[in-house]
Write a protein that holds these residues in place. Structure first.
Motif, mmCIF file in Angstrom:
data_model
loop_
_atom_site.group_PDB
_atom_site.id
_atom_site.type_symbol
_atom_site.label_atom_id
_atom_site.label_comp_id
_atom_site.label_asym_id
_atom_site.label_seq_id
_atom_site.Cartn_x
_atom_site.Cartn_y
_atom_site.Cartn_z
ATOM 1 N N LEU A 249 66.178 29.074 69.609
ATOM 2 C CA LEU A 249 65.499 28.175 68.668
ATOM 3 C C LEU A 249 64.018 28.513 68.576
ATOM 4 C CD1 LEU A 249 67.219 24.758 69.463
ATOM 5 C CD2 LEU A 249 67.520 26.181 67.437
ATOM 6 N N ARG A 250 63.473 28.985 69.710
ATOM 7 C CA ARG A 250 62.039 29.292 69.714
ATOM 8 C C ARG A 250 61.759 30.690 69.175
ATOM 9 N NH1 ARG A 250 58.442 26.569 72.949
ATOM 10 N NH2 ARG A 250 57.587 28.471 73.824
ATOM 11 N N VAL A 255 62.052 27.498 65.048
ATOM 12 C CA VAL A 255 61.879 26.135 64.532
ATOM 13 C C VAL A 255 61.202 25.227 65.551
ATOM 14 C CG1 VAL A 255 63.635 26.072 62.731
ATOM 15 C CG2 VAL A 255 64.304 25.702 65.107
ATOM 16 N N ILE A 256 61.017 25.717 66.756
ATOM 17 C CA ILE A 256 60.336 24.882 67.753
ATOM 18 C C ILE A 256 59.195 25.667 68.370
ATOM 19 C CG2 ILE A 256 60.575 23.821 70.023
ATOM 20 C CD1 ILE A 256 63.249 22.787 69.163
ATOM 21 N N ILE B 205 62.613 17.416 62.632
ATOM 22 C CA ILE B 205 63.704 17.654 63.577
ATOM 23 C C ILE B 205 64.509 16.352 63.699
ATOM 24 C CG2 ILE B 205 64.332 18.302 65.954
ATOM 25 C CD1 ILE B 205 61.661 19.705 66.223
ATOM 26 N N LEU B 229 61.058 16.273 71.597
ATOM 27 C CA LEU B 229 60.876 17.161 70.444
ATOM 28 C C LEU B 229 60.049 16.530 69.324
ATOM 29 C CD1 LEU B 229 64.512 18.610 70.148
ATOM 30 C CD2 LEU B 229 62.492 19.748 71.075
ATOM 31 N N ASP B 261 64.004 20.959 59.487
ATOM 32 C CA ASP B 261 64.006 22.347 59.944
ATOM 33 C C ASP B 261 65.097 22.550 60.985
ATOM 34 O OD1 ASP B 261 61.861 22.844 58.358
ATOM 35 O OD2 ASP B 261 60.371 22.565 59.947
ATOM 36 N N LEU B 262 65.332 21.511 61.768
ATOM 37 C CA LEU B 262 66.328 21.616 62.837
ATOM 38 C C LEU B 262 67.149 20.339 62.930
ATOM 39 C CD1 LEU B 262 67.569 22.964 65.357
ATOM 40 C CD2 LEU B 262 65.648 22.055 66.692
ATOM 41 N N VAL B 283 68.093 24.885 60.104
ATOM 42 C CA VAL B 283 68.850 25.378 61.260
ATOM 43 C C VAL B 283 69.688 24.226 61.823
ATOM 44 C CG1 VAL B 283 68.676 26.319 63.595
ATOM 45 C CG2 VAL B 283 67.103 27.115 61.810
ATOM 46 N N TYR B 301 73.986 27.630 65.543
ATOM 47 C CA TYR B 301 74.209 27.802 66.974
ATOM 48 C C TYR B 301 75.124 26.688 67.451
ATOM 49 C CZ TYR B 301 69.966 30.539 66.320
ATOM 50 O OH TYR B 301 69.041 31.440 65.856
ATOM 51 N N PHE B 318 63.639 21.883 77.382
ATOM 52 C CA PHE B 318 62.537 21.771 76.413
ATOM 53 C C PHE B 318 61.271 21.246 77.085
ATOM 54 C CE2 PHE B 318 65.621 21.891 72.760
ATOM 55 C CZ PHE B 318 65.029 22.975 72.131
ATOM 56 N N LEU B 322 57.917 23.287 76.654
ATOM 57 C CA LEU B 322 56.997 22.710 75.673
ATOM 58 C C LEU B 322 55.717 22.154 76.277
ATOM 59 C CD1 LEU B 322 59.431 20.966 73.144
ATOM 60 C CD2 LEU B 322 58.214 23.125 72.882
#
Ligand SMILES: Cc1cc2nc3c(=O)[nH]c(=O)nc-3n(C[C@H](O)[C@H](O)[C@H](O)COP(=O)(O)OP(=O)(O)OC[C@H]3O[C@@H](n4cnc5c(N)ncnc54)[C@H](O)[C@@H]3O)c2cc1C
Ligand SMILES: Cc1cc2nc3c(=O)[nH]c(=O)nc-3n(C[C@H](O)[C@H](O)[C@H](O)COP(=O)(O)OP(=O)(O)OC[C@H]3O[C@@H](n4cnc5c(N)ncnc54)[C@H](O)[C@@H]3O)c2cc1C
Lengths: 256, 323
Positions: A249-250, A255-256, B205, B229, B261-262, B283, B301, B318, B322
């Motif tokens: 995803l990255r 998108v992240i 998202i 997120l 976007d996601l 996505v 995915y 994440f 992040l």
């Protein structure tokens, strides 16, 4: 009460869709009553049961639409009208609503119910357009309706919020999912439906000249989206799949 | 040929909605160098006008009236009709929102014009603008145009990129007064159900849960992932019908149509009515324990597995990357 339902015969979008000659191919397609119109029919029958009157179902369509009208009659509508569009070349929402308005011009109606959107073309235009042409108020995406006298109390869905509306008859409403659970036609219902009146009109009968209702919009192309490449189904230990997904995803999808 | 284009701006909780900026961008393109002016309605909205200019509007008309505090078809109809009569725009752009869907067909009927609803893209073809819109629950697309007369369209949120914000832009802001009479529908009450957080139809998202989430509590891990997120939480009809969450979260043909976007679908089978609301997402990630679930057919995915195991791991992962 004079109750009308405007009904559209639609392509069942659960079916496979293919395009030929810049049109969605109708070969071997399944047709159904637009699902949101089923809620409208059900509500019309419920209103009739509570307040008396007649339920008339109206459609603008080709002769095959008789099947969907018969289904509505089998559910419990009293009579049906098929306005034939066979003289029309190009037909858009302007056309359909103008034709319907011509039909309603000399009718007495207390309420007209329709679906909030047709699942094939999906514009949701026909209801509000018709209400304007008839100069009556409309309320879209309703989930509850109560009528007492000429006062009408409605609940409508507004992007998930609930709006309580007060208005009065005559009125046009469009049905949202949640309004009711449409009944299935019963066997006796199906038998009775065969004998119920179904009138077919052509444009002359409602004083419409096909040139007056020529579509205002033009479709230049119909196409299927490029076939999506098969997605990546990850494999391995769950923890590794999760790591891989985050990285994809990255770094790949970004998108992240 | 340069066109004069009207854009109807929309507000929510006292702020402008993104779709209004997107509508300005679409209008700019349609205008071919002509003027884009925006109409802003409400009871106290004057202060928002400048932002519309920053996003590309050349001029803003502000209609303030307490009768416009809540949207009513008649109140907005009368206001827009008056402005259209005075200004004679050659094109009109609304958002394909609850308000836009309710108002645009009625105005189009009065103006005897065509209307292209739910536009996701546009391009110039000679004198005309050609608009793309999804049909058949998103399984196909059509390109349409209005060859003569008023060009009237509604645009689906989150599909047309807004222009870059430029705070140095200036433009004319003018009040207009419209006498609003005889509202035939009266809003008695608005019961707010939609969460005040990120607006689903504009979220970048979305973490969505289906019947596979199994309970109200089952949404907690999804919420935690969303928090990490900065995402919004959505749901399938299945989850709403089972009372795991409110209908205001519903995504699909009956619920909200989203194009983030996601989109992360957890325990959602992928019925056509659900896909109609999200298949255009940029996505798509599917997490489902059934490898045959149709959601995988639209996913970029996929993880075949138990969401209660996968989602918390995803949140942890994440969190790590992040920081
Ligand atoms: C021969 C033919 C040619 C066509 N050519 C074109 C074309 O060139 N361009 C184009 O855009 N479309 C064309 N169409 C499609 C047609 O114009 C639209 O499907 C129709 O106007 C309804 O619009 P919609 O699907 O957006 O319905 P919506 O506005 O989404 O429907 C909302 C509600 O309105 C009511 N309703 C809708 N349609 C009808 C109807 N026919 N009768 C009664 N009630 C109805 C129902 O209650 C429905 O739930 C053509 C159709 C035919 C049959
Ligand atoms: C007119 C009409 C309009 C509709 N509109 C909408 C709409 O707007 N939006 C919408 O969503 N639906 C809509 N529907 C309903 C739609 O047809 C489906 O019924 C609904 O989307 C199913 O929801 P679901 O995927 O959550 O449930 P299900 O189909 O029951 O799927 C649940 C999924 O969860 C998976 N699962 C179970 N447990 C786990 C686990 N522990 N881990 C991972 N996966 C698990 C299962 O494998 C299954 O695939 C509409 C239907 C009609 C008739």
């Amino acid at each position: 009460m004079n109750i009308y339902v405007i009904l559209k015969r639609t392509f069942d979008t659960e079916e496979k869709i293919s395009v030929s000659n810049n049109k969605i191919s109708e070969d071997s397609a399944e047709f159904i009553i637009n699902p949101y119109d089923e809620y409208a029919i059900e509500e019309a029958i419920t209103l009739k049961d509570a307040h008396g009157g007649t339920v008339t179902v109206v459609t603008v369509g080709d002769e095959d639409s008789e099947k969907e009208l018969r289904t509505a009659l089998a559910m419990g509508a009293d009579q049906a009208v098929l306005i034939s569009n066979e003289d029309l070349e190009a037909q858009d929402q302007y056309t359909t609503s103008t034709v319907l308005a011509a039909f309603f011009k000399d009718k007495e109606y207390d309420i007209i119910l329709g679906g909030n959107v047709a699942i094939d073309n999906g514009t949701g235009q026909v209801g509000p357009r018709l209400a304007e042409l008839l100069d009556i108020p409309h309320v879209t995406t309703i989930t509850k309706i109560e009528i007492s006298g000429t006062t009408v109390n409605i609940e409508r869905d507004v992007e998930g919020d609930l709006e309580k509306i007060e208005t009065s008859l005559p009125l046009l409403v469009t049905a949202q999912q949640g309004l009711n659970e449409p009944r299935y036609p019963s066997l006796p219902g199906i038998m009775k439906a065969k004998k119920k009146p179904l009138e077919t009109l052509d444009l002359d009968d409602i004083d419409i000249d096909e040139d007056d209702v020529e579509a205002k919009t033009k479709t230049v192309e119909v196409y299927l989206p490029p076939k999506k490449e098969a997605g990546k189904i990850l494999s391995g230990e769950t923890a590794d799949q999760v790591k891989e997904l985050v990285s994809l995803l990255r770094n790949e999808a970004k998108v992240i | 040929m340069a066109k004069k284009v009207l854009v109807l701006a929309e507000t929510r909780d006292g702020a402008l909605r993104n779709v209004s900026f997107e509508a300005i961008a679409a209008a700019k393109e349609i205008s071919g160098g002509g003027e884009v002016f925006t109409v802003l309605c409400g009871d106290t909205v004057q202060s928002l006008a400048a932002e519309l200019i920053h996003f590309g509007a050349d001029r803003v008309l502000v209609a303030e009236d307490e009768k416009l505090a809540n949207y009513t078809t008649d109140g907005y109809f009368q206001t827009l009709k008056k402005i259209i009569d005075d200004e004679s725009p050659e094109a009109i752009v609304f958002g394909h929102t609850s308000l836009g869907k309710d108002l645009s067909p009625r105005l189009a009927a009065r103006l005897e014009s065509g209307l292209i609803s739910d536009v996701t893209g546009l391009e110039q073809a000679g004198e005309n603008t050609v608009f793309t819109r999804p049909v058949y629950s998103g399984k196909a697309f059509e390109k349409k145009l209005i060859s003569d007369g008023l060009v009237f369209v509604t645009i689906r949120p989150n599909n047309i990129a807004p222009l870059e914000k430029d705070e140095s832009r200036t433009g004319d802001v003018k009040s207009v007064s419209v006498e609003i009479k005889d509202l035939r529908t009266i809003v008695k009450e608005v019961v707010r159900k939609a969460s005040t957080g990120v607006d689903l139809s504009e979220a970048k998202i979305i973490v969505a849960g289906g019947r596979g989430v199994k309970s109200e509590d089952g949404f907690k891990p999804l919420q935690e992932l969303a928090d990490v997120l900065g995402a919004a939480v959505g749901a399938s009809r299945g989850a709403c019908d089972a009372d795991y969450c409110d209908y205001s979260l519903q995504i699909g043909q009956t619920g909200k149509v989203v194009t983030p976007d996601l989109y992360i679908a957890c325990g959602i089978s992928g019925a056509i009515q659900h896909l109609a609301g999200m298949s255009n997402s940029k996505v798509i990630v599917a997490i489902n324990k059934d490898p045959e679930a149709s959601i995988f057919s639209v996913a970029d995915y996929g993880i075949v597995g138990d969401l209660f195991e996968v989602v918390p791991l995803l949140t942890e992962e994440f969190k790590k990357v992040l920081v």
